[in-house]
Enzyme design. Sequence first.
Site, mmCIF file in Angstrom:
data_model
loop_
_atom_site.group_PDB
_atom_site.id
_atom_site.type_symbol
_atom_site.label_atom_id
_atom_site.label_comp_id
_atom_site.label_asym_id
_atom_site.label_seq_id
_atom_site.Cartn_x
_atom_site.Cartn_y
_atom_site.Cartn_z
ATOM 1 C CE LYS A 1 -1.718 6.900 -3.464
ATOM 2 N NZ LYS A 1 -2.256 6.035 -2.401
ATOM 3 C CG ASP B 1 -1.696 1.247 1.455
ATOM 4 O OD1 ASP B 1 -1.659 2.133 0.573
ATOM 5 O OD2 ASP B 1 -2.357 1.351 2.511
#
Length: 607
Positions: free
Chosen positions: A69, A8
């Site tokens: 991100k 993740d």
Amino acid sequence: MERIIGIDLGTTNSLSATVFEQGPEVIGVEDDSSITPSVLSWTASGWLVGQDAQERRISHPEYTVYSIKRLMGRNLEELGDSVKDLPYQIVEAQRQLVKVRIGERDYTPQELSAEILNKVKMQAEKALGELVKKAVVTVPAYFDDAQRQATRDAAKIAGLEVSRIVNEPTAAAIAYGLDEGKDGYVAVYDLGGGTFDISILELSGKIFKVVATHGNTQLGGDDFDQAVVETLKDRVQLKHPAAEFDDPESLQIMKKTAESIKIELSLSPETSYSFELPKLELSFEGVFYVEEFESLIAPMVEQTIESCRHVLSEAKLSLEQIDEVVLVGGSTVVPEVRKQIESFFGRPPHVAIDPYKVVAIGAGIQGHLLAGGRRDFLLLDVIPLALGIETLGGTFSKIITGNTTVPIEESETFTTNVDDQTSIDVNIFQGERELIKDCRALGQFKLKGIPPMKAGYPLVEVIFRVDASGILTVSAIEKRSGKKAEIEVIPFHGLTQFEIERIMEDSFEHAVDDFNERQLIEFRQTAERIFLGIEQTWDVAENTLSKLECTEILKQIDAVRQSMKGQDSQELKLQLDMLGDLTRPLADNAMGRSILSELKDGVQLNG
Ligand code: ADP
Ligand code: MG
């Protein structure tokens, strides 16, 4: 089987998971080392990644990169205002792509993400004691092709082959095994550190499709912290009206305090706090109440619920059509957030798996399946091995058979085999073999205080109940007297999947032997009971049967005794059947029958 781990790669935190013998779990020694803050900081000796870099957000903000991100696969135009608060410098590179300028050098978001992936990979290798080459990496459902490609590239740079890119909500649903369930719709609510998204998945034939997604890339737990910071500032200023907090150090200290207040309030209704601001030469303390916190975050939580409404209308679904609700992200630990979600969807969400870990765990399961692993680790809701008790002669009487779905309750009635037995041992075992010596002892208890009764007269009901979390409660009640006793055990504690498989294999291998051995024991018991019956009715026999018939019976009793010493259950059965034929006229006699039929009682408990 070459391992494929799940990763993740989060905005705030990154972590990996895999399927161990005991089932799927996050990889890492302890929670602390298993979760890597998605932060990196440039130093004279190279990149610092994770917790160490986190510390440098205050001391070296221009060298420290977080929320990378958000930049993945985006150009400046797409990013717009969303990155204006980031303290590091973002520059435009060729084809409008963005880079991060650190000192003299520019870095692509892929390279920076690769540093985080590499750290996660190295930690996994250290914990597993093996090299990791392949991974399933998760991305938000709303990521477009460019963002997904950028994620793949980041993994490649980190020396990882991406077996599959999986949507975060899909991974979460897989973690709960919902892909194995019945077709329908799953809502996945993900509130992390800096982003919120709600996704509606449609499950059809074990495959999830994202039918709609909505969210806010600028809303998350950081905003909860910020709201608490503002309150703290107001409180300080009430006492110190001249106080200013613009320096990064003071801001960071208050932010840290705010986050720990928030986390504390997930557990208790109030918390006291204290902090020092060296720059301002002041220290401060106070108490924060959960009601205050809840009213601070209420508008933000309401915004997420608004998103849920929106996504349902986009998916053209009514609330009633949602079959399951899954929570993802550290911020869904906040009780008020859970409450609002539950009241909106009108059903309790899945929360059994830590929302911090659920995406990584789902990715780890996906990787395990892609690597050719089996999905039989979900011991969560299935009893893998039979559960039962010891009965006379060391035999194992199964009460719940293997592969039963929990929760489950089964019971069986037993009796005693000795006159005036006032207590009964209930010995609990699990296994797939016929004799308890080949099964695993789980626990035992005594049912005491049974009034003296003839053998075979007490009615002992033994009840096995396994609740949804796998806890077994065994109770025994003697029905004629109402005497009761019970015990609680966790059947599969400490038993690995590997051991379970070995036990299953053993049971197949020994099935024939076991069966013979069990039958031998049972037939020997039957023989003893028949002998007793014949002994007790011998007067009747001598009066009603011919001399020859009586001699035949006595001879056959000897034959049975001979077979009882042997190891052939079928031979013993043959001899017993012959004895049965000879004594049939005796059993047909009224008085004889009443005794013999009682002796026919099946399984009897150990005294
Ligand atoms: P991301 O997916 O963005 O990487 P995470 O799922 O790791 O984010 O969530 C991080 C957020 O969860 C942080 O804002 C953190 O403060 C918050 N958080 C973690 N634990 C708790 C808790 N017990 N109570 C409230 N918030 C928490
Ligand atoms: Mg996340």
